[in-house]
Design a protein around this motif. Structure first.
Motif, PDB file in Angstrom:
ATOM      1  N   PHE A  53      -5.394  14.613 -51.170  1.00  0.00           N
ATOM      2  CA  PHE A  53      -3.947  14.850 -51.144  1.00  0.00           C
ATOM      3  C   PHE A  53      -3.548  16.259 -50.732  1.00  0.00           C
ATOM      4  O   PHE A  53      -2.405  16.491 -50.367  1.00  0.00           O
ATOM      5  N   ILE A  54      -4.478  17.195 -50.773  1.00  0.00           N
ATOM      6  CA  ILE A  54      -4.132  18.592 -50.522  1.00  0.00           C
ATOM      7  C   ILE A  54      -3.628  18.825 -49.100  1.00  0.00           C
ATOM      8  O   ILE A  54      -2.858  19.740 -48.840  1.00  0.00           O
ATOM      9  N   ILE A  55      -4.055  17.957 -48.181  1.00  0.00           N
ATOM     10  CA  ILE A  55      -3.676  18.122 -46.778  1.00  0.00           C
ATOM     11  C   ILE A  55      -2.165  18.078 -46.585  1.00  0.00           C
ATOM     12  O   ILE A  55      -1.616  18.734 -45.699  1.00  0.00           O
ATOM     13  N   VAL A  56      -1.456  17.328 -47.454  1.00  0.00           N
ATOM     14  CA  VAL A  56      -0.005  17.196 -47.320  1.00  0.00           C
ATOM     15  C   VAL A  56       0.669  18.553 -47.469  1.00  0.00           C
ATOM     16  O   VAL A  56       1.569  18.908 -46.703  1.00  0.00           O
ATOM     17  N   GLY A  57       0.251  19.325 -48.452  1.00  0.00           N
ATOM     18  CA  GLY A  57       0.851  20.635 -48.655  1.00  0.00           C
ATOM     19  C   GLY A  57       0.465  21.651 -47.598  1.00  0.00           C
ATOM     20  O   GLY A  57       1.136  22.678 -47.445  1.00  0.00           O
TER      21      GLY A  57
ATOM     22  N   ALA B 228      -5.293  11.608 -62.006  1.00  0.00           N
ATOM     23  CA  ALA B 228      -3.833  11.716 -62.018  1.00  0.00           C
ATOM     24  C   ALA B 228      -3.396  13.154 -61.772  1.00  0.00           C
ATOM     25  O   ALA B 228      -2.438  13.421 -61.044  1.00  0.00           O
ATOM     26  N   GLY B 229      -4.114  14.102 -62.396  1.00  0.00           N
ATOM     27  CA  GLY B 229      -3.778  15.505 -62.190  1.00  0.00           C
ATOM     28  C   GLY B 229      -3.910  15.915 -60.734  1.00  0.00           C
ATOM     29  O   GLY B 229      -3.077  16.660 -60.208  1.00  0.00           O
ATOM     30  N   ALA B 230      -4.943  15.419 -60.069  1.00  0.00           N
ATOM     31  CA  ALA B 230      -5.128  15.731 -58.652  1.00  0.00           C
ATOM     32  C   ALA B 230      -4.024  15.117 -57.805  1.00  0.00           C
ATOM     33  O   ALA B 230      -3.529  15.731 -56.857  1.00  0.00           O
ATOM     34  N   MET B 231      -3.621  13.895 -58.153  1.00  0.00           N
ATOM     35  CA  MET B 231      -2.582  13.217 -57.378  1.00  0.00           C
ATOM     36  C   MET B 231      -1.259  13.984 -57.407  1.00  0.00           C
ATOM     37  O   MET B 231      -0.566  14.078 -56.391  1.00  0.00           O
ATOM     38  N   VAL B 232      -0.918  14.502 -58.571  1.00  0.00           N
ATOM     39  CA  VAL B 232       0.400  15.128 -58.695  1.00  0.00           C
ATOM     40  C   VAL B 232       0.361  16.640 -58.524  1.00  0.00           C
ATOM     41  O   VAL B 232       1.386  17.259 -58.215  1.00  0.00           O
ATOM     42  N   LEU B 233      -0.821  17.262 -58.705  1.00  0.00           N
ATOM     43  CA  LEU B 233      -0.902  18.715 -58.595  1.00  0.00           C
ATOM     44  C   LEU B 233      -1.707  19.176 -57.389  1.00  0.00           C
ATOM     45  O   LEU B 233      -1.641  20.351 -57.020  1.00  0.00           O
ATOM     46  N   GLY B 234      -2.472  18.274 -56.771  1.00  0.00           N
ATOM     47  CA  GLY B 234      -3.294  18.668 -55.642  1.00  0.00           C
ATOM     48  C   GLY B 234      -2.491  19.231 -54.483  1.00  0.00           C
ATOM     49  O   GLY B 234      -2.853  20.240 -53.875  1.00  0.00           O
ATOM     50  N   ILE B 235      -1.359  18.582 -54.178  1.00  0.00           N
ATOM     51  CA  ILE B 235      -0.524  19.042 -53.063  1.00  0.00           C
ATOM     52  C   ILE B 235       0.094  20.405 -53.343  1.00  0.00           C
ATOM     53  O   ILE B 235      -0.014  21.325 -52.522  1.00  0.00           O
TER      54      ILE B 235
END
Length: 390
Positions: A31-35, A148-155
């Motif tokens: 998910f980090i790619i989005v940010g 869940a933490g990665a999904m919402v905080l990864g970006i």
């Protein structure tokens, strides 16, 4: 439940914790790619919409390879499997950090996308094995909290890291963390009895139930709605709301923190009626996404719209997972992996729709288009409920 041999409880608890941290790193990599899209696009000389195809590539790769690979390797030694997966993530993130162009970066995103669904499909089950009788549920919950933490905080974390160290530095950091976790798991994780291999054809018998296929299709639609706008949220905040690039990460962090509350609520309400929970969440999602652009110039209104959006967005993760697994007659591990694959199909489709919308109508149109898809998902939830009504 498989047994764990010659491992003290404290070591088992540490192994579960390391699995949760590994889950956070692995899913953050997705998910980090989005940010990072705006800065990455500027650096490589492509448009944000073009860079968005990296999200599509990752999503479709997970969709196509996830169920097959999980079914083929889930019986292998779990300790070795997780170490290899983390080494793949270390190498691919290192390659991404050094990528000179979009082609190499695409390869660096393709490789971890093959390995991610295997981790998804086996990590929580393995945590239950390690924890031992009576402690399985808490162990599984701990691993899912990392996810869940990665999904919402990864970006947002990626956006902040990208602002501080550049997008290449962010990928380099993920490579180092992945390598470190591979080493720690190799030392700490206890040996686990191998699981009996179930023929893939036998596992795929869950498709004989029409309700299962219908719920999978619903997950595709739900995640398409979510990621039509969410993929480009950083760009939307910059271009429409006028948020400074250096501050976007903090806005995304707030979005993610609200999402953690949504994740908790979603996990609590889904057990009563999964399809009704899906319907309510996608309706709230539609309202939040549609309200973002018209409220963009009024900061209190923008905060409210994003909070509504973020709450519903993340609530849908556990709702969809529980909903699909609940209608599987057997092979629930495969059912969960299939839902992850279908979710990634939705992520990929959403990224495509969002890219087309940006090119044709501008980034300000994303919220309205995504809300339209969410309304379609709400209607589909009602239809699936009617179809499966006893």
């Amino acid at each position: 439940m498989a047994s764990v041999h010659n491992s003290p409880p404290a070591g088992n608890a540490l192994a579960v914790l390391l699995l949760a941290v590994s889950a956070f790193i692995i899913v953050t990599t997705e998910f980090i790619i989005v940010g990072l899209l705006p800065g990455l696009a500027r650096d490589l000389g492509v448009t944000v919409a073009t860079a968005g195809w990296l999200v599509t590539l990752f999503g479709f790769t997970v969709m196509l390879f996830g169920p097959l690979l999980t079914g083929l390797v889930s019986h292998l030694d779990r300790k070795a499997l997780f170490v290899v997966i983390l080494l793949v993530f270390a190498g691919s993130n290192g390659l991404a950090a050094a990528a000179p162009n979009m082609g190499v970066l695409a390869l660096a995103r393709f490789l971890p996308a093959i390995a991610l669904p295997v981790f998804w499909g086996t990590a929580s089950e393995t945590a239950g094995m390690i924890a031992g009788p009576g402690r399985e549920s808490r162990a599984v919950s701990n691993v899912y909290m990392g996810i869940a933490g990665a999904m919402v905080l990864g970006i947002p974390l990626g956006t902040l890291a990208g602002d501080m160290f550049g997008w290449r530095g962010t990928f380099a950091g993920l490579a180092a963390l992945s390598l470190m976790m591979a080493g720690l798991l190799a030392v700490v994780m206890p040996p686990i009895a191998r699981q009996p291999r179930m023929r893939l054809a036998e596992q795929l018998g869950i498709f004989r139930k029409a309700a299962f296929a219908a719920n999978l299709a619903l997950s595709v639609l739900v995640f398409t709605a979510m990621f039509t706008a969410y993929t480009y949220l950083a760009d939307l905040l910059e271009q429409v709301a006028g948020i400074a690039p250096s501050a976007v990460g903090w806005w995304l962090m707030g979005f993610g923190l609200v999402g953690l509350v949504g994740n908790w609520v979603g996990g609590r309400i889904v057990g009563r009626d999964p399809l009704r929970a899906t319907f309510l969440a996608v309706v709230v999602l539609a309202v939040g996404m549609a309200a973002t652009a018209p409220l963009a110039s009024w900061r209190p209104g923008l905060v409210i719209a994003l909070a509504v959006w973020g709450f519903a967005n993340t609530a849908l993760y556990p709702i969809c997972q529980v909903r699909v697994m609940g209608v599987a007659s057997h092979a629930q591990a495969l059912a969960g992996t299939l839902n992850v694959s279908m979710a990634n199909a939705g992520i990929a489709l959403g990224a495509i729709i969002g890219a087309v919308a940006i090119n044709q109508l501008g980034v300000g149109s994303l919220g309205y288009i995504a809300a339209g898809v969410a309304v379609a998902a709400a209607v589909a939830a009602l239809l699936v409920a009617r179809m499966t009504k006893p």
